[in-house]
Design a protein around this motif. Structure first.
Motif, PDB file in Angstrom:
ATOM      1  N   PRO A 313       0.828  -1.207   0.000  1.00 29.27           N
ATOM      2  CA  PRO A 313       0.000   0.000   0.000  1.00 29.27           C
ATOM      3  C   PRO A 313       0.864   1.260   0.000  1.00 29.27           C
ATOM      4  O   PRO A 313       0.536   2.254  -0.627  1.00 29.27           O
ATOM      5  N   ASN A 314       1.977   1.181   0.735  1.00 30.65           N
ATOM      6  CA  ASN A 314       2.921   2.293   0.833  1.00 30.65           C
ATOM      7  C   ASN A 314       4.300   1.767   0.466  1.00 30.65           C
ATOM      8  O   ASN A 314       4.988   1.158   1.287  1.00 30.65           O
ATOM      9  N   ILE A 315       4.718   2.003  -0.771  1.00 31.08           N
ATOM     10  CA  ILE A 315       5.975   1.446  -1.287  1.00 31.08           C
ATOM     11  C   ILE A 315       7.184   1.944  -0.483  1.00 31.08           C
ATOM     12  O   ILE A 315       8.205   1.255  -0.412  1.00 31.08           O
ATOM     13  N   ILE A 316       7.062   3.100   0.150  1.00 34.20           N
ATOM     14  CA  ILE A 316       8.180   3.613   0.943  1.00 34.20           C
ATOM     15  C   ILE A 316       8.541   2.652   2.071  1.00 34.20           C
ATOM     16  O   ILE A 316       9.715   2.439   2.380  1.00 34.20           O
ATOM     17  N   ARG A 317       7.528   2.035   2.685  1.00 32.32           N
ATOM     18  CA  ARG A 317       7.803   1.071   3.756  1.00 32.32           C
ATOM     19  C   ARG A 317       8.618  -0.105   3.248  1.00 32.32           C
ATOM     20  O   ARG A 317       9.505  -0.617   3.942  1.00 32.32           O
ATOM     21  N   TYR A 318       8.331  -0.576   2.041  1.00 30.56           N
ATOM     22  CA  TYR A 318       9.108  -1.667   1.449  1.00 30.56           C
ATOM     23  C   TYR A 318      10.554  -1.239   1.207  1.00 30.56           C
ATOM     24  O   TYR A 318      11.501  -1.973   1.501  1.00 30.56           O
ATOM     25  N   ILE A 319      10.716  -0.045   0.649  1.00 27.38           N
ATOM     26  CA  ILE A 319      12.066   0.448   0.340  1.00 27.38           C
ATOM     27  C   ILE A 319      12.882   0.575   1.627  1.00 27.38           C
ATOM     28  O   ILE A 319      14.059   0.192   1.680  1.00 27.38           O
ATOM     29  N   GLU A 320      12.250   1.106   2.667  1.00 23.13           N
ATOM     30  CA  GLU A 320      12.954   1.254   3.948  1.00 23.13           C
ATOM     31  C   GLU A 320      13.358  -0.091   4.529  1.00 23.13           C
ATOM     32  O   GLU A 320      14.451  -0.238   5.095  1.00 23.13           O
ATOM     33  N   ALA A 321      12.490  -1.088   4.391  1.00 21.58           N
ATOM     34  CA  ALA A 321      12.805  -2.417   4.925  1.00 21.58           C
ATOM     35  C   ALA A 321      13.964  -3.049   4.147  1.00 21.58           C
ATOM     36  O   ALA A 321      14.854  -3.666   4.749  1.00 21.58           O
ATOM     37  N   VAL A 322      13.947  -2.899   2.826  1.00 21.42           N
ATOM     38  CA  VAL A 322      15.047  -3.438   2.017  1.00 21.42           C
ATOM     39  C   VAL A 322      16.343  -2.746   2.394  1.00 21.42           C
ATOM     40  O   VAL A 322      17.391  -3.392   2.577  1.00 21.42           O
ATOM     41  N   LYS A 323      16.287  -1.431   2.524  1.00 19.39           N
ATOM     42  CA  LYS A 323      17.499  -0.681   2.870  1.00 19.39           C
ATOM     43  C   LYS A 323      18.046  -1.128   4.218  1.00 19.39           C
ATOM     44  O   LYS A 323      19.268  -1.222   4.408  1.00 19.39           O
ATOM     45  N   ASN A 324      17.161  -1.381   5.168  1.00 22.95           N
ATOM     46  CA  ASN A 324      17.603  -1.786   6.506  1.00 22.95           C
ATOM     47  C   ASN A 324      18.314  -3.133   6.488  1.00 22.95           C
ATOM     48  O   ASN A 324      19.368  -3.291   7.109  1.00 22.95           O
ATOM     49  N   CYS A 325      17.756  -4.101   5.784  1.00 18.99           N
ATOM     50  CA  CYS A 325      18.299  -5.466   5.879  1.00 18.99           C
ATOM     51  C   CYS A 325      19.406  -5.749   4.869  1.00 18.99           C
ATOM     52  O   CYS A 325      20.062  -6.784   4.956  1.00 18.99           O
ATOM     53  N   LEU A 326      19.621  -4.845   3.920  1.00 14.04           N
ATOM     54  CA  LEU A 326      20.650  -5.055   2.901  1.00 14.04           C
ATOM     55  C   LEU A 326      21.973  -4.453   3.368  1.00 14.04           C
ATOM     56  O   LEU A 326      22.025  -3.350   3.916  1.00 14.04           O
ATOM     57  N   LYS A 327      23.051  -5.191   3.148  1.00 12.64           N
ATOM     58  CA  LYS A 327      24.375  -4.692   3.508  1.00 12.64           C
ATOM     59  C   LYS A 327      24.756  -3.495   2.629  1.00 12.64           C
ATOM     60  O   LYS A 327      24.290  -3.381   1.492  1.00 12.64           O
ATOM     61  N   PRO A 328      25.622  -2.594   3.135  1.00 17.70           N
ATOM     62  CA  PRO A 328      26.157  -1.536   2.265  1.00 17.70           C
ATOM     63  C   PRO A 328      26.845  -2.184   1.052  1.00 17.70           C
ATOM     64  O   PRO A 328      27.621  -3.124   1.197  1.00 17.70           O
ATOM     65  N   GLY A 329      26.507  -1.707  -0.118  1.00 19.58           N
ATOM     66  CA  GLY A 329      27.041  -2.301  -1.329  1.00 19.58           C
ATOM     67  C   GLY A 329      26.240  -3.482  -1.825  1.00 19.58           C
ATOM     68  O   GLY A 329      26.542  -4.056  -2.877  1.00 19.58           O
ATOM     69  N   GLY A 330      25.207  -3.855  -1.065  1.00 21.89           N
ATOM     70  CA  GLY A 330      24.366  -4.977  -1.464  1.00 21.89           C
ATOM     71  C   GLY A 330      23.451  -4.630  -2.627  1.00 21.89           C
ATOM     72  O   GLY A 330      23.221  -3.463  -2.948  1.00 21.89           O
ATOM     73  N   LEU A 331      22.904  -5.675  -3.253  1.00 21.88           N
ATOM     74  CA  LEU A 331      22.155  -5.511  -4.495  1.00 21.88           C
ATOM     75  C   LEU A 331      20.673  -5.805  -4.278  1.00 21.88           C
ATOM     76  O   LEU A 331      20.310  -6.781  -3.625  1.00 21.88           O
ATOM     77  N   TRP A 332      19.828  -4.954  -4.842  1.00 23.46           N
ATOM     78  CA  TRP A 332      18.380  -5.192  -4.890  1.00 23.46           C
ATOM     79  C   TRP A 332      17.998  -5.378  -6.344  1.00 23.46           C
ATOM     80  O   TRP A 332      18.140  -4.467  -7.150  1.00 23.46           O
ATOM     81  N   THR A 333      17.556  -6.563  -6.682  1.00 18.22           N
ATOM     82  CA  THR A 333      17.144  -6.845  -8.051  1.00 18.22           C
ATOM     83  C   THR A 333      15.642  -7.113  -8.062  1.00 18.22           C
ATOM     84  O   THR A 333      15.132  -7.910  -7.271  1.00 18.22           O
ATOM     85  N   ASN A 334      14.939  -6.414  -8.953  1.00 16.55           N
ATOM     86  CA  ASN A 334      13.472  -6.442  -8.961  1.00 16.55           C
ATOM     87  C   ASN A 334      12.931  -6.662 -10.373  1.00 16.55           C
ATOM     88  O   ASN A 334      13.436  -6.093 -11.352  1.00 16.55           O
ATOM     89  N   LEU A 335      11.880  -7.496 -10.453  1.00 17.60           N
ATOM     90  CA  LEU A 335      11.195  -7.704 -11.720  1.00 17.60           C
ATOM     91  C   LEU A 335       9.700  -7.828 -11.460  1.00 17.60           C
ATOM     92  O   LEU A 335       9.284  -8.551 -10.556  1.00 17.60           O
ATOM     93  N   GLY A 336       8.916  -7.112 -12.240  1.00 22.97           N
ATOM     94  CA  GLY A 336       7.472  -7.238 -12.104  1.00 22.97           C
ATOM     95  C   GLY A 336       6.725  -6.041 -12.652  1.00 22.97           C
ATOM     96  O   GLY A 336       7.313  -5.031 -13.029  1.00 22.97           O
ATOM     97  N   PRO A 337       5.405  -6.161 -12.671  1.00 23.01           N
ATOM     98  CA  PRO A 337       4.552  -5.049 -13.082  1.00 23.01           C
ATOM     99  C   PRO A 337       4.216  -4.180 -11.876  1.00 23.01           C
ATOM    100  O   PRO A 337       4.781  -4.367 -10.796  1.00 23.01           O
ATOM    101  N   LEU A 338       3.301  -3.253 -12.057  1.00 20.73           N
ATOM    102  CA  LEU A 338       2.818  -2.438 -10.944  1.00 20.73           C
ATOM    103  C   LEU A 338       1.293  -2.508 -10.914  1.00 20.73           C
ATOM    104  O   LEU A 338       0.592  -1.521 -11.133  1.00 20.73           O
TER     105      LEU A 338
END
Length: 425
Positions: A313-338
């Motif tokens: 519902p709020n994509i910012i919450r997802y982005i914040e969670a990914v940022k928190n659990c991902l190491k510095p220099g870590g990779l976020w790879t995403n595929l999909g529609p909206l």
């Protein structure tokens, strides 16, 4: 895959009244698959058929059309699908309900004639517990059975190749870069998180490729189904499903409607017991709440999201969670529609008020947070960059794929999914 790698956790859903109600609803949705599919797919159609003028239904009963024979065939296919649904029910019951039961109480509610039939035993206990599926959960159970076609059949490999291969390829490229910097690095040292793991196929594929991977899922439907396929199946092709049989529209031939598929296409436990594979673990719960916690900070080398971010519902919450659990220099790879899932969602006023009260008290209610927004792909990418990610690849509309697509149907729906790779600075 070892038994302890099932979807488990410290939280006991049977101890919380609201969670208990929801869990029993999900279990009942799988338990009820056979009965309701026969009613909705064939009984109702037979009633409508016999409502035609007698001369007309008599004509349509004869070859080459033989509508009544087709409905009888659909009944057989429903029974085949129901074997899978009921196996999910049994696996889910054993995992979530059985540990909280008293054996003497169970014995009192089980008719002796059912004592050696697990489905009948568990079903009798469900009747005693008062589990009743909601309309929404019944639809999710039907969809979950069909999803096995996409994730665990040979023919579903076409969609998996489109959606999963870019993710695994990106991980391979990342590992190559790391290996160039440090020749001692092993694949198993790369920790990958897969939110919205669904029926677990991407988690399995990443593990099979040699990486250590953790899947996360909030849906009881998906949790129970993935546990069955990853932990409890004894061989490939153990079940046969007909994912398109219940839909009577847009078929060129009856043979197209009646096509069946063996699942799973591989035996996961045997595959993961061989070769140089990584470690697999699973977590249940709200992605936002769980992976925003301090204990998950800087944990993963990569996060892989496929057909997932539009569940927010709020994509910012997802982005914040990914940022928190991902190491510095870590990779976020995403595929999909909206296809923003919440856009057509009707919220119960009482549930919405309760969520707001919890949020006002400072409690993190995760995906149930009040409010929602729908963004474009361009806007999502801009937000990801705003929160400290460098966009290394952005290919909007580059992947054309269906989702549980009947390739022989007269109606074809195709997503032009966006694929992007971002690195945490």
């Amino acid at each position: 895959m070892e038994e302890e790698q099932e979807w488990t956790g410290e939280f006991n859903p049977m101890a919380d009244p609201e969670e208990r109600r929801h869990l029993l609803s999900v279990l009942d949705s799988f338990r009820s698959y056979r009965r309701l599919a026969h009613f909705n797919a064939t009984h109702v159609r037979r009633q409508a058929f016999y409502s035609l003028p007698s001369a007309h239904w008599a004509l349509l009963s004869q070859p080459p059309i033989s509508v009544l024979d087709s409905l009888s065939h659909i009944d057989d296919l429903i029974d085949s699908n129901a074997e899978l649904a009921e196996a999910i029910f049994c696996a889910g019951f054993q995992a979530f309900v059985a540990p909280s039961l008293d054996s003497e109480d169970v014995a009192r509610v089980i008719p002796e004639k059912y004592a050696h039939d697990p489905f009948q035993v568990f079903s009798a206990v469900m009747d005693h517990l008062g589990g009743k599926a909601t309309t929404n959960d019944l639809e999710k159970a039907r969809s979950c059975v069909n999803q096995f076609y996409r994730e665990w059949s040979v023919h579903g490999g076409v969609e998996r190749e489109k959606c999963f291969a870019p993710i695994v390829s990106t991980l391979a490229s990342e590992f190559t870069l790391r290996r160039e910097r440090d020749a001692t690095v092993e694949k198993q040292q790369m920790n990958v998180l897969v939110p919205g793991a669904g029926l677990g196929r991407l988690v399995f594929d990443i593990c099979k490729a040699g990486y250590s991977v953790e899947g996360n899922e909030i849906s009881y439907h998906e949790i129970m189904a993935s546990s069955l396929v990853l932990n409890h199946m004894s061989q490939p092709g153990q079940f046969k499903i007909a994912p398109f049989a219940l839909n009577g529209s847009n078929h060129l031939t009856r043979a197209d409607q009646f096509r069946t598929y063996d699942i799973p296409d591989v035996h996961p436990a045997s595959e993961l017991a061989e070769g140089d594979v990584g470690e697999m673990s699973m977590s249940t719960g709200d992605f936002i709440v769980l992976y925003s916690k301090p204990e998950y900070k800087d944990t993963f080398d990569a996060v892989a999201t496929v057909f997932f971010i539009d569940t927010a519902p709020n994509i910012i919450r997802y982005i914040e969670a990914v940022k928190n659990c991902l190491k510095p220099g870590g990779l976020w790879t995403n595929l999909g529609p909206l296809l923003w899932h919440h856009a057509s969602r009707t919220q119960d006023p009482e549930e919405d008020a309760d969520d707001r009260k919890r949020a006002d008290k400072g409690e993190d209610v995760g995906i149930a947070d009040p409010g929602s927004v729908e963004l474009t792909d361009e806007e999502v990418v801009a937000l990801v960059q705003h929160f400290g990610f460098a966009m290394e690849k952005h290919e909007p509309g580059s992947v054309e794929t269906g989702y549980i697509t009947n390739t022989r149907s007269m109606l074809q729906s195709t997503y032009r999914a966006s694929f992007w790779v971002a690195r945490k600075k």
